[in-house]
Design a protein around this motif. Structure first.
Motif, PDB file in Angstrom:
ATOM      1  N   ARG A 101       0.816  -1.219   0.000  1.00 19.59           N
ATOM      2  CA  ARG A 101       0.000   0.000   0.000  1.00 19.59           C
ATOM      3  C   ARG A 101       0.848   1.265   0.000  1.00 19.59           C
ATOM      4  O   ARG A 101       0.323   2.362   0.181  1.00 19.59           O
ATOM      5  CB  ARG A 101      -0.941  -0.031   1.212  1.00 19.59           C
ATOM      6  CG  ARG A 101      -2.036  -1.082   1.082  1.00 19.59           C
ATOM      7  CD  ARG A 101      -2.900  -1.209   2.335  1.00 19.59           C
ATOM      8  NE  ARG A 101      -2.246  -2.026   3.356  1.00 19.59           N
ATOM      9  CZ  ARG A 101      -1.688  -1.562   4.466  1.00 19.59           C
ATOM     10  NH1 ARG A 101      -1.711  -0.268   4.720  1.00 19.59           N
ATOM     11  NH2 ARG A 101      -1.118  -2.383   5.335  1.00 19.59           N
ATOM     12  N   SER A 102       2.148   1.124  -0.265  1.00 21.83           N
ATOM     13  CA  SER A 102       3.043   2.284  -0.259  1.00 21.83           C
ATOM     14  C   SER A 102       2.817   3.200  -1.454  1.00 21.83           C
ATOM     15  O   SER A 102       3.129   4.393  -1.391  1.00 21.83           O
ATOM     16  CB  SER A 102       4.511   1.828  -0.260  1.00 21.83           C
ATOM     17  OG  SER A 102       4.831   1.111   0.905  1.00 21.83           O
ATOM     18  N   THR A 103       2.320   2.648  -2.543  1.00 18.34           N
ATOM     19  CA  THR A 103       2.204   3.436  -3.778  1.00 18.34           C
ATOM     20  C   THR A 103       0.780   3.449  -4.315  1.00 18.34           C
ATOM     21  O   THR A 103       0.568   3.411  -5.534  1.00 18.34           O
ATOM     22  CB  THR A 103       3.166   2.903  -4.854  1.00 18.34           C
ATOM     23  OG1 THR A 103       2.899   1.510  -5.073  1.00 18.34           O
ATOM     24  CG2 THR A 103       4.615   3.069  -4.433  1.00 18.34           C
ATOM     25  N   LEU A 104      -0.208   3.472  -3.419  1.00 16.24           N
ATOM     26  CA  LEU A 104      -1.577   3.645  -3.884  1.00 16.24           C
ATOM     27  C   LEU A 104      -1.710   4.997  -4.578  1.00 16.24           C
ATOM     28  O   LEU A 104      -0.940   5.928  -4.321  1.00 16.24           O
ATOM     29  CB  LEU A 104      -2.554   3.575  -2.707  1.00 16.24           C
ATOM     30  CG  LEU A 104      -2.702   2.213  -2.020  1.00 16.24           C
ATOM     31  CD1 LEU A 104      -3.609   2.337  -0.806  1.00 16.24           C
ATOM     32  CD2 LEU A 104      -3.225   1.150  -2.981  1.00 16.24           C
ATOM     33  N   GLY A 105      -2.704   5.105  -5.461  1.00 10.85           N
ATOM     34  CA  GLY A 105      -2.916   6.348  -6.180  1.00 10.85           C
ATOM     35  C   GLY A 105      -3.629   7.395  -5.348  1.00 10.85           C
ATOM     36  O   GLY A 105      -3.868   7.221  -4.140  1.00 10.85           O
TER      37      GLY A 105
END
Length: 482
Positions: free
Chosen positions: A355-359
């Motif tokens: 979930r580090s690079t969710l939009g």
């Protein structure tokens, strides 16, 4: 058993494509009765990636049906990639799809998303399990999965993988080394019909694609497309990958940069981090026609093997253009997931790295995807150390012929200002172009001859630019950025 790749000339792996500049030297005329001799002519192609224009080189002509740009080492006897492009002309009869049972042939919702994604995984599990763990006995030519043509200048020869993205240390949770991902996309027997409609199955079709019929470019109901994303770091180098499924590739890419090292190719182990499944289901997603889903590796999940431990990260079926949240929690990664995004579901019981690079505002974007830009500067000169942008649907919604927009909400061609990528101001009219819930026929940028390519990024940003380059090379002309 797989066949071994024949002799291929060396080239440079390239990453995501959206437009190109192409230059080559015309071949000298052959004299009568002279025995043809292949010359290793270096060609140059400029491609737009996520950080701007990158120059790449490769040798000799672009072959639509080439397996790889690399020749396997002498004496190699293991399995290798064998491009399957005999695309079916007719789809199999509609099946009793398990995900349709979850929705009762109705809408997907946040409440039923977990069951929907699990049903998709179960549907493809037998084949994917064989591909991952029993590759020696996987036969590309007989298994009911196809790949795109025109990508031989990018693929390594064992699995047919190519570079996906590069991630500087600190991008993902617990990540203290630079990483690169390699990706691999497969089309099932239903989705491959659309590839037939566009490219046909022979050289004439490959060189003369159907890119004027918007209906032909749309995918049939029930189409399933899957994408693997393997990372270059082992569990010893990056703890979240402990026990992950492993593939070995033969490549000249530096795992720290995602670019060719300049040295000889070598064997490299990769580790399965992410697996995407997208399905054409207009009953579940009447606005876009698609449900995008992502699985991620969770070393702590229950299961008998690493495939069992690929767990749902989320699903998305629309971009909620009505939800415009400009708070820091929506823009600064890792973002907070906004439950008001009614066309989006995120599984919070997943590893932190996933979930580090969710939009923007928590729109689905996996750790392999490029939602987070670091650093960035907006057109009004607002600076971000890192900012969350498009999710899966927003990026794929730019798929069209001819491409006129970048993959991310940024000016085109992309501009680098110092070390920052220039982007549109969050929430602005320009920014919101990437956050619509359009059907697959609607191109992001209208105009004469423009057609939507139904969210298919491989065709739009990889196969088509390479076809254009090949045709320009064939007639000895030079292309310019459109």
């Amino acid at each position: 058993m797989k066949t071994t790749i024949g002799t291929r000339s060396k080239s440079v792996i390239l990453i995501m494509l959206s437009c190109l500049v192409f230059a080559c030297k015309p071949k000298a005329d052959k004299q009568v009765d002279e025995i043809p001799e292949e010359k290793n002519e270096i060609q140059t192609i400029a491609l737009v990636g996520k950080r701007g224009i990158n120059q790449h080189t490769y040798v000799n002509k672009i072959d639509p049906f080439a397996n790889s740009y690399l020749t396997l080492p002498e004496g190699y006897t293991g399995p290798s990639f064998d491009l399957k492009h005999d695309y079916p002309s007719d789809a199999p009869p509609p099946a009793d799809y398990p995900w349709k049972k979850v929705t009762n042939n109705g809408l997907i919702t946040q409440a039923n998303s977990l069951d929907y994604v699990n049903a998709l995984k179960e549907y493809i599990s037998a084949d994917m399990h064989k591909l991952i763990f029993d590759y020696d006995n996987w036969d590309d030519k007989t298994m009911p999965w196809w790949q795109s043509i025109w990508l031989g200048t990018q693929r390594e020869p064992i699995h047919g993988m190519y570079v996906g993205s590069e991630f500087n240390a600190g991008t993902l949770a617990e990540q203290d080394i630079n990483l690169t991902t390699f990706v691999y996309t497969l089309y099932d027997a239903t989705s491959a019909v659309t590839l037939n409609r566009i490219w046909g199955t022979n050289l004439y079709g490959a060189e003369n694609p159907n890119l004027s019929d918007v209906d032909a470019a749309q995918y049939i109901e029930g189409s399933v497309i899957v994408k693997f994303a393997f990372v270059t770091a082992s569990g010893e180098e990056w703890a979240p990958m402990e026990g992950a499924a492993t593939w070995t590739v033969y490549t000249d890419v530096d795992p720290a940069t995602g670019k060719p090292s300049g040295g000889e190719p070598k064997m490299m182990d990769l580790y399965l981090m992410q697996f995407d499944i997208i399905v054409k289901d207009s009953e579940a997603a009447p606005q876009t026609g698609w449900v995008f889903s992502t699985l991620v590796y969770d070393k702590n999940a229950t299961g008998n093997d690493a495939w069992d431990k690929m767990v749902p990260l989320g699903a998305t079926w629309g971009d909620n253009p009505d939800v415009i949240n400009l708070s820091e929690s929506a823009l600064i990664p890792p973002v907070t997931v906004n439950s008001s995004l009614s066309q989006n579901w995120i599984n919070m019981d997943t590893p932190d790295y996933a979930r580090s690079t969710l939009g923007w505002d928590g729109r689905l974007s996996g750790p392999n995807d490029g939602a987070v830009i670091a650093p960035a500067i907006t057109t009004s000169k607002l600076k971000y150390d890192a900012v969350a942008t498009v999710g899966c649907l927003g990026c794929h919604s730019s798929a069209q012929y001819k491409s006129k927009s970048f993959l991310l909400p940024a000016p085109f061609p992309p501009q680098q200002i110092g070390d920052a990528l220039e982007i549109y101001d969050p929430g602005s009219k320009d920014w919101m172009k990437w956050f619509q819930s359009n059907d697959g026929k609607t191109p992001m940028d209208g105009g004469p001859g423009q057609i939507g390519l139904d969210y298919d990024m491989v065709t739009s940003f990889k196969a088509i630019p390479m076809w254009e380059a090949a045709m320009k090379q064939k007639v000895g002309t030079t292309a310019s950025i459109q």
